[in-house]
Motif scaffolding. Structure first.
Motif, short mmCIF file in Angstrom:
data_model
loop_
_atom_site.label_atom_id
_atom_site.label_comp_id
_atom_site.label_asym_id
_atom_site.label_seq_id
_atom_site.Cartn_x
_atom_site.Cartn_y
_atom_site.Cartn_z
N VAL A 3 11.79 -5.23 -2.93
CA VAL A 3 11.03 -5.98 -3.96
C VAL A 3 11.49 -5.04 -5.19
N LEU A 4 11.98 -6.21 -5.89
CA LEU A 4 12.22 -5.29 -7.09
C LEU A 4 11.02 -5.17 -8.17
N LEU A 5 10.77 -4.25 -8.63
CA LEU A 5 9.75 -3.68 -9.53
C LEU A 5 10.78 -3.73 -10.53
N ARG A 34 4.17 -0.80 -0.96
CA ARG A 34 5.49 0.08 -0.10
C ARG A 34 4.08 0.08 0.79
N LYS A 35 2.93 1.06 0.16
CA LYS A 35 1.68 0.41 1.77
C LYS A 35 1.70 -0.31 2.13
N ALA A 36 2.36 -1.32 2.00
CA ALA A 36 2.16 -3.06 2.97
C ALA A 36 3.51 -3.14 4.04
N GLY A 37 4.39 -2.67 3.28
CA GLY A 37 5.69 -2.87 4.60
C GLY A 37 6.93 -2.74 3.29
N VAL A 40 10.75 -0.53 -2.32
CA VAL A 40 10.45 -0.73 -3.71
C VAL A 40 12.19 -0.35 -4.31
N VAL A 41 12.47 -0.89 -4.97
CA VAL A 41 13.62 -0.40 -6.21
C VAL A 41 13.03 -1.23 -7.64
N SER A 59 17.40 -8.45 -3.29
CA SER A 59 16.17 -7.94 -3.47
C SER A 59 15.56 -9.19 -2.64
N ASP A 60 14.41 -8.85 -1.75
CA ASP A 60 13.84 -10.65 -1.53
C ASP A 60 12.99 -11.03 -2.14
N TYR A 61 12.10 -9.97 -3.10
CA TYR A 61 11.64 -10.62 -4.22
C TYR A 61 11.70 -10.00 -5.72
N GLY A 62 11.21 -10.34 -6.53
CA GLY A 62 10.74 -9.04 -8.40
C GLY A 62 9.95 -9.43 -8.72
N LEU A 63 9.45 -9.20 -9.74
CA LEU A 63 8.41 -8.78 -10.37
C LEU A 63 8.27 -7.97 -11.15
#
Length: 285
Positions: A3-5, A34-37, A40-41, A59-63
């Motif tokens: 996940v990209l934050l 991270r706690k959700a598995g 994070v980048v 990344s698989d997802y981004g926000l």
């Protein structure tokens, strides 16, 4: 799962209060994902734009979290390269325009802070972030260029935080009490208390849910409200807000996992409050 934050204030090395808020939101979300598995980048400070597209593509997802005037552009980069966990660029653009948002919600029968005759008025940037630049005046002839004018509504300043899936399922998370400083000439947001328990919870949540539906919000979004004879919507934020700092401490699930659940159409029917109350103040972040 990667996940990209991307948080604008941190990534562009802004100074002052926005940077403190940005760091606190980014840390809250990163720890939660991270706690959700998730892995994070984040973009490197000072390399926000240069890193955003590259990291999104890997990344698989981004926000992305950014000021209203920049959010749609950076969200477009996310959507072009990975799966967006937030609202669409079109929804972001609409919410960023406070005048158009007010008009659309009013046309849909939702109570808003309008420009009806009053003894005191609020002037705020048509495109702006949080309580930055808000002015209070009793002169109805004053309207600086680039601002909108609404009447000052006396009531409780609160917000409601929600998650909405692309398919239109909405999960209320918490109602939050805003710590707001109102002087004869200014309104300033100072922090909040979450959760806020009120017998008027249903009408507050319903107003927030309807606003999110009308404006096409997805993922995590917050609705600012002045609670008077009815809930008056004053702002819709199609992104994580500072209330998330307190929220993740009081619910029984990780907010990062819930944001993923919203995107994957697997939101739970409800969440539980595990902590009675958390107060967060911007000057203490």
């Amino acid at each position: 799962m990667r996940v990209l934050l991307a948080e604008y204030a941190v990534g562009t090395s802004l100074e002052g209060g926005l940077l403190r808020e940005g760091k606190a939101m980014l840390e809250t979300l990163a720890v939660s994902f991270r706690k959700a598995g998730c892995e994070v980048v984040t973009p490197r400070p000072g390399r926000f734009e240069q890193d955003l597209e590259r990291l999104a593509a890997d990344s698989d997802y981004g926000l992305v979290i950014a000021p209203d005037e920049h959010l749609a552009y950076y969200t477009s980069i996310i959507e072009d390269n990975t799966v967006n966990l937030g609202s669409s660029p079109d929804s972001v653009k609409l919410c960023a325009d406070k005048l158009r948002t007010t008009e659309i919600l009013s046309e849909s029968g939702i109570a808003v802070a309008d420009d009806a005759p009053s003894t005191r008025y609020v002037l705020k940037p048509r495109w702006g972030c949080g309580s930055e630049g808000i002015i209070v005046t009793d002169d109805p002839s004053i309207l600086p260029e680039g601002f909108i004018r609404t009447r000052l509504i006396e009531g409780e300043h609160i917000s409601v935080s929600l998650l909405r899936s692309p398919g239109g399922i909405t999960l209320p998370i918490t109602i939050n009490k805003q710590i707001v400083e109102i002087t004869p000439r200014r309104i300033k947001y100072r922090g909040g208390v979450t959760p806020y328990f009120t017998p008027r919870a249903d009408e507050i949540v319903n107003a927030g849910m309807r606003a999110g539906e009308i404006l096409g919000c997805s993922g995590y979004f917050g609705v600012d409200i002045v609670l008077a004879d009815r809930p008056y919507i004053v702002d819709v934020n199609p992104r994580p807000t500072t209330s998330i700092i307190g929220i993740n401490q009081v619910i029984d699930r990780e907010i990062g996992g819930l944001i993923l659940d919203a995107r994957l159409e697997r939101l739970p029917e409800s969440i539980n409050i595990i902590e009675r109350e958390v107060t967060y103040r911007l000057d203490e972040l």
